[in-house]
Enzyme design. Structure first.
Site, mmCIF file in Angstrom:
data_model
loop_
_atom_site.group_PDB
_atom_site.id
_atom_site.type_symbol
_atom_site.label_atom_id
_atom_site.label_comp_id
_atom_site.label_asym_id
_atom_site.label_seq_id
_atom_site.Cartn_x
_atom_site.Cartn_y
_atom_site.Cartn_z
ATOM 1 N N ARG A 175 -64.892 47.967 8.981
ATOM 2 C CA ARG A 175 -66.168 47.430 9.490
ATOM 3 C C ARG A 175 -66.676 46.282 8.630
ATOM 4 O O ARG A 175 -67.889 46.127 8.458
ATOM 5 C CB ARG A 175 -67.241 48.526 9.545
ATOM 6 C CG ARG A 175 -66.920 49.680 10.442
ATOM 7 C CD ARG A 175 -67.133 49.280 11.898
ATOM 8 N NE ARG A 175 -67.190 50.448 12.743
ATOM 9 C CZ ARG A 175 -68.320 50.958 13.225
ATOM 10 N NH1 ARG A 175 -69.467 50.408 12.956
ATOM 11 N NH2 ARG A 175 -68.280 52.017 13.984
ATOM 12 N N ARG A 195 -73.340 44.299 10.426
ATOM 13 C CA ARG A 195 -74.771 44.071 10.193
ATOM 14 C C ARG A 195 -75.165 43.838 8.743
ATOM 15 O O ARG A 195 -76.267 43.368 8.481
ATOM 16 C CB ARG A 195 -75.570 45.257 10.748
ATOM 17 C CG ARG A 195 -75.708 45.204 12.244
ATOM 18 C CD ARG A 195 -76.219 46.501 12.783
ATOM 19 N NE ARG A 195 -75.231 47.555 12.567
ATOM 20 C CZ ARG A 195 -75.342 48.788 13.056
ATOM 21 N NH1 ARG A 195 -76.388 49.123 13.756
ATOM 22 N NH2 ARG A 195 -74.406 49.682 12.833
ATOM 23 N N ARG A 207 -76.288 38.169 16.346
ATOM 24 C CA ARG A 207 -76.710 39.305 17.175
ATOM 25 C C ARG A 207 -78.134 39.158 17.717
ATOM 26 O O ARG A 207 -78.515 39.877 18.635
ATOM 27 C CB ARG A 207 -76.577 40.610 16.374
ATOM 28 C CG ARG A 207 -75.171 41.153 16.302
ATOM 29 C CD ARG A 207 -74.746 41.895 17.570
ATOM 30 N NE ARG A 207 -75.226 43.270 17.582
ATOM 31 C CZ ARG A 207 -76.110 43.757 18.433
ATOM 32 N NH1 ARG A 207 -76.636 42.988 19.353
ATOM 33 N NH2 ARG A 207 -76.473 45.020 18.363
ATOM 34 N N ASP A 236 -64.184 46.834 19.457
ATOM 35 C CA ASP A 236 -64.669 48.195 19.235
ATOM 36 C C ASP A 236 -63.658 49.169 19.835
ATOM 37 O O ASP A 236 -63.023 48.855 20.847
ATOM 38 C CB ASP A 236 -66.054 48.409 19.863
ATOM 39 C CG ASP A 236 -66.696 49.681 19.326
ATOM 40 O OD1 ASP A 236 -67.365 49.618 18.284
ATOM 41 O OD2 ASP A 236 -66.470 50.756 19.915
ATOM 42 N N TYR A 286 -66.045 60.847 22.432
ATOM 43 C CA TYR A 286 -67.119 60.019 23.023
ATOM 44 C C TYR A 286 -67.201 60.227 24.532
ATOM 45 O O TYR A 286 -68.290 60.337 25.104
ATOM 46 C CB TYR A 286 -66.908 58.536 22.697
ATOM 47 C CG TYR A 286 -67.289 58.221 21.267
ATOM 48 C CD1 TYR A 286 -68.628 58.136 20.893
ATOM 49 C CD2 TYR A 286 -66.324 58.054 20.291
ATOM 50 C CE1 TYR A 286 -68.987 57.880 19.581
ATOM 51 C CE2 TYR A 286 -66.668 57.793 18.971
ATOM 52 C CZ TYR A 286 -68.006 57.713 18.618
ATOM 53 O OH TYR A 286 -68.358 57.471 17.324
HETATM 54 O O1 CP3 Z 1 -64.049 46.649 11.133
HETATM 55 C C1 CP3 Z 1 -64.468 45.628 11.694
HETATM 56 O O2 CP3 Z 1 -65.108 44.744 11.075
HETATM 57 C C2 CP3 Z 1 -64.114 45.389 13.137
HETATM 58 C C3 CP3 Z 1 -65.063 45.791 14.100
HETATM 59 C C4 CP3 Z 1 -65.230 47.240 14.511
HETATM 60 C C5 CP3 Z 1 -66.366 47.653 15.253
HETATM 61 N N1 CP3 Z 1 -66.198 48.936 15.610
HETATM 62 C C6 CP3 Z 1 -67.520 46.787 15.627
HETATM 63 C C7 CP3 Z 1 -68.819 47.452 15.759
HETATM 64 C C8 CP3 Z 1 -64.394 48.349 14.379
HETATM 65 C C9 CP3 Z 1 -63.084 48.503 13.643
HETATM 66 C C10 CP3 Z 1 -65.018 49.412 15.088
HETATM 67 C C11 CP3 Z 1 -64.417 50.742 15.232
HETATM 68 C C12 CP3 Z 1 -65.242 51.848 15.715
HETATM 69 N N2 CP3 Z 1 -66.179 51.837 16.696
HETATM 70 C C13 CP3 Z 1 -65.094 53.181 15.280
HETATM 71 C C14 CP3 Z 1 -64.083 53.662 14.291
HETATM 72 C C15 CP3 Z 1 -64.454 53.292 12.923
HETATM 73 C C16 CP3 Z 1 -65.387 54.208 12.238
HETATM 74 O O3 CP3 Z 1 -66.299 53.684 11.581
HETATM 75 O O4 CP3 Z 1 -65.178 55.425 12.287
HETATM 76 C C17 CP3 Z 1 -66.025 53.975 15.983
HETATM 77 C C18 CP3 Z 1 -66.247 55.447 15.813
HETATM 78 C C19 CP3 Z 1 -66.693 53.106 16.887
HETATM 79 C C20 CP3 Z 1 -67.709 53.467 17.900
HETATM 80 C C21 CP3 Z 1 -68.999 52.820 17.584
HETATM 81 N N3 CP3 Z 1 -69.253 51.464 17.726
HETATM 82 C C22 CP3 Z 1 -70.184 53.411 17.092
HETATM 83 C C23 CP3 Z 1 -70.332 54.900 16.777
HETATM 84 C C24 CP3 Z 1 -71.136 52.403 16.977
HETATM 85 C C25 CP3 Z 1 -72.581 52.535 16.590
HETATM 86 C C26 CP3 Z 1 -72.684 52.619 15.116
HETATM 87 C C27 CP3 Z 1 -74.012 52.169 14.575
HETATM 88 O O5 CP3 Z 1 -74.091 52.195 13.364
HETATM 89 O O6 CP3 Z 1 -74.907 51.781 15.343
HETATM 90 C C28 CP3 Z 1 -70.526 51.187 17.321
HETATM 91 C C29 CP3 Z 1 -71.166 49.867 17.281
HETATM 92 C C30 CP3 Z 1 -70.439 48.816 16.496
HETATM 93 N N4 CP3 Z 1 -69.126 48.490 16.602
HETATM 94 C C31 CP3 Z 1 -71.030 47.960 15.550
HETATM 95 C C32 CP3 Z 1 -70.016 47.095 15.086
HETATM 96 C C33 CP3 Z 1 -70.126 45.969 14.088
HETATM 97 C C34 CP3 Z 1 -72.513 48.002 15.183
HETATM 98 C C35 CP3 Z 1 -73.135 46.679 15.045
HETATM 99 C C36 CP3 Z 1 -74.016 46.168 16.102
HETATM 100 O O7 CP3 Z 1 -74.711 46.917 16.813
HETATM 101 O O8 CP3 Z 1 -74.054 44.927 16.138
#
Ligand code: CP3
Length: 349
Positions: free
Chosen positions: A25, A29, A38, A73, A148
């Site tokens: 990640r 943010r 964003r 994602d 999910y």
């Molecule tokens: O790693 C990176 O920089 C690449 C981008 C990336 C995102 N999601 C962008 C994202 C990657 C590798 C993911 C994977 C992902 N997505 C996972 C597996 C990784 C982990 O941390 O376990 C999971 C479980 C998800 C599903 C997901 N997407 C969730 C649960 C959320 C909400 C989390 C939150 O904190 O709100 C997301 C949103 C998400 N995906 C964001 C980003 C940068 C949040 C940022 C935003 O809202 O702009």
């Protein structure tokens, strides 16, 4: 081949001049330039517009990371499969019609990734022209994706997911089989488009006992990994809470196995086997306690790896939204400096 291939060499357990580092990640943010973008775009717009995905993927590289991870994602494939979702403000992902009936599982489409996910492969192709470090593609693993789909979003106890698994094992197997096949095809498509390595995120698999993992999950993960590994690019197999699953994860596959911070790296690596690489395992929250403390913890991780070939430095899970950027940079620099290997052999002159 990217100019800096230290990350790929470490994944292959080859000799490296220093321990490569990237952070799960790493685009997101905690960076002001990401938050700025964003303000006017949704997360899904960033993911689905290759030029913007490219821009966000590149943003964290100024901190000195040795690999880029494609901005996307894990949930993206669910939409073309027939399960629409959104990212609700402050709540995370929301699946519009969570899966509770066998007919919904039967209706899920086993898509061709070009159909509905072409924008991901387009972003990879754009990135390949811009990067001097390797590009990591990724997908969610079947259990994490299923959780999910069935829970409808994030979950504390995974009750609905496990009920389906225990009460309707045949339906569970169909669901997992469909997800595994889509993920297998999707990772191939990312490699075809130019991904230099791929990571499978099984973020929530640590919810399972070893026996349940072996029976209900391992065959589906193996279906993906045994096949994708034939492509010859490093495959990282990641999960959290996996202290008792590491041997089984190794059996399911992966060039490199992820270790979270709950498992001391030396123990985890012994369990994974030194014939595989490991990635991890700094606790993401130490980055909130100042650069000195973060460096001390990073040193512990490096010491536990003993300079052994096959260590990729990373966090044990994704970087958290409020993480101070300066501390991230301090850790990246520290890992590079501290792990630098002096050339061996007789000194000349
Ligand atoms: O790693 C990176 O920089 C690449 C981008 C990336 C995102 N999601 C962008 C994202 C990657 C590798 C993911 C994977 C992902 N997505 C996972 C597996 C990784 C982990 O941390 O376990 C999971 C479980 C998800 C599903 C997901 N997407 C969730 C649960 C959320 C909400 C989390 C939150 O904190 O709100 C997301 C949103 C998400 N995906 C964001 C980003 C940068 C949040 C940022 C935003 O809202 O702009």
């Amino acid at each position: 081949m990217p100019k800096n291939d230290t990350f790929l060499r470490a994944c292959r357990r080859e000799a490296v001049p220093y321990t490569p580092v990237w952070m799960m990640r790493q685009a997101g943010r905690y960076m002001a330039e990401y938050r700025k973008l964003r303000e006017t775009r949704t997360l899904l717009e960033l993911c689905k517009t290759p030029e913007l995905a490219l821009e966000v993927t590149l943003q964290p590289l100024r901190l000195g990371f040795d690999a880029a991870i494609l901005f996307a994602d894990i949930l993206l494939p669910l939409e073309p499969m027939g399960a629409s979702f959104e990212f609700a403000k402050g709540e995370g992902p929301v699946i519009h019609e969570p899966i509770s009936r066998v007919e919904q599982i039967d209706a899920l489409r086993v898509i061709d990734p070009q159909e509905g996910l072409g924008y991901v492969m387009q972003a990879i192709r754009l990135l390949k022209g811009e990067l001097s470090v390797p590009l990591i593609g990724f997908a969610g693993a079947p259990f994490t994706l299923a959780s999910y789909l069935v829970e409808g979003g994030k979950s504390a106890h995974f009750v609905k997911t496990k009920r389906l698994m225990y009460e309707q094992p045949a339906a569970w197997s169909v669901l997992m089989g469909k997800l595994a096949e889509v993920v297998r095809r999707y990772l191939h498509a990312q490699i075809d488009a130019g991904a230099d390595a791929v990571q499978l995120f099984d973020s929530w698999v640590g919810q399972l006992s070893p026996a349940d993992y072996e029976e209900h999950v391992l065959p589906h993960v193996a279906h993906i990994l045994s096949d994708v590994e034939t492509r010859g690019v490093p495959v990282i197999h990641f999960g959290t809470g996996t202290a008792t699953l590491l041997e089984l994860q190794r059996r399911a596959g992966g060039t490199v196995i992820g270790l979270d911070w709950r498992t001391p790296l030396a123990d985890g690596w012994r369990r994974v086997g030194h014939d595989r690489g490991v990635q991890g395992n700094l606790d993401p929250t130490v980055l909130f306690a100042g650069a000195d403390l973060a460096r001390r913890h990073a040193k512990r991780v490096l010491d536990a790896a003993e300079g052994r070939a096959g260590h990729v430095f990373n966090l044990g899970h994704g970087i958290l939204p409020e993480t101070p950027v300066d501390t991230v940079k301090a850790v990246v620099d520290f890992v590079h400096e501290t792990s630098e290997r002096r050339p061996r052999g007789p000194s000349v002159g």
